[in-house]
Design a protein around this motif. Structure first.
Motif, PDB file in Angstrom:
ATOM      1  N   SER A   5       0.838  -1.193   0.000  1.00 25.89           N
ATOM      2  CA  SER A   5       0.000   0.000   0.000  1.00 25.89           C
ATOM      3  C   SER A   5       0.877   1.247   0.000  1.00 25.89           C
ATOM      4  N   ALA A   6       0.305   2.306  -0.508  1.00 21.25           N
ATOM      5  CA  ALA A   6       1.024   3.577  -0.583  1.00 21.25           C
ATOM      6  C   ALA A   6       1.230   4.127   0.824  1.00 21.25           C
ATOM      7  N   PRO A   7       2.311   4.847   1.032  1.00 24.16           N
ATOM      8  CA  PRO A   7       2.507   5.453   2.354  1.00 24.16           C
ATOM      9  C   PRO A   7       1.417   6.485   2.621  1.00 24.16           C
ATOM     10  N   PRO A   8       1.120   6.750   3.890  1.00 19.93           N
ATOM     11  CA  PRO A   8       0.063   7.727   4.181  1.00 19.93           C
ATOM     12  C   PRO A   8       0.447   9.119   3.704  1.00 19.93           C
ATOM     13  N   LYS A   9      -0.564   9.871   3.300  1.00 22.19           N
ATOM     14  CA  LYS A   9      -0.339  11.249   2.864  1.00 22.19           C
ATOM     15  C   LYS A   9      -0.011  12.118   4.074  1.00 22.19           C
ATOM     16  N   ILE A  10       0.775  13.149   3.839  1.00 20.24           N
ATOM     17  CA  ILE A  10       1.050  14.132   4.870  1.00 20.24           C
ATOM     18  C   ILE A  10      -0.048  15.194   4.793  1.00 20.24           C
ATOM     19  N   ILE A  11      -0.648  15.476   5.942  1.00 21.93           N
ATOM     20  CA  ILE A  11      -1.693  16.496   6.004  1.00 21.93           C
ATOM     21  C   ILE A  11      -1.272  17.598   6.971  1.00 21.93           C
ATOM     22  N   LEU A  12      -1.785  18.782   6.719  1.00 26.44           N
ATOM     23  CA  LEU A  12      -1.623  19.901   7.640  1.00 26.44           C
ATOM     24  C   LEU A  12      -2.915  20.031   8.431  1.00 26.44           C
ATOM     25  N   LEU A  13      -2.790  20.239   9.737  1.00 24.75           N
ATOM     26  CA  LEU A  13      -3.936  20.347  10.628  1.00 24.75           C
ATOM     27  C   LEU A  13      -3.848  21.637  11.422  1.00 24.75           C
ATOM     28  N   LYS A  14      -5.003  22.267  11.624  1.00 21.41           N
ATOM     29  CA  LYS A  14      -5.111  23.407  12.528  1.00 21.41           C
ATOM     30  C   LYS A  14      -6.556  23.500  12.964  1.00 21.41           C
ATOM     31  N   GLY A  15      -6.837  24.330  13.938  1.00 24.78           N
ATOM     32  CA  GLY A  15      -8.209  24.495  14.388  1.00 24.78           C
ATOM     33  C   GLY A  15      -8.301  24.646  15.885  1.00 24.78           C
TER      34      GLY A  15
END
Length: 96
Positions: A5-15
């Motif tokens: 499987s593909a590696p997990p995507k990098i996401i930006l988080l804020k809130g």
């Protein structure tokens, strides 16, 4: 042989409000105020209200438009596909 499987995507988080990301609980408001956002691989995200913000410029300004609490703003530099979206569990998911 099993398909890799593909590696997990990098996401930006804020809130603001508490979330659980990759089995780790964190308070987004503290991170957002101190650093602006945090980048993590998306393996599993649990939050009450998630806003997937596709436009990076909008992501940096979205907190000025949406004052809802709690909320978690997510931006993926390479976008999110169907498999990525299955890793997000929330009462409400809104795409912007």
């Amino acid at each position: 042989m099993a398909e890799k499987s593909a590696p997990p995507k990098i996401i930006l988080l804020k809130g603001n409000g508490g979330i659980t990301i990759n089995n780790e609980m964190m308070e987004l408001l503290t991170i957002t105020l101190a650093h602006g956002c945090i980048g993590l691989p998306l393996k599993a995200l649990y939050a009450e209200n998630v806003y997937v913000v596709e436009n990076r410029e909008l992501f940096w300004e979205i907190h000025k438009q949406i004052k809802e609490k709690p909320c978690c703003f997510v931006h993926a530099i390479d976008g999110l596909d169907e498999e990525d979206l299955k890793r997000i569990k929330a009462q409400n998911v809104t795409f912007m």
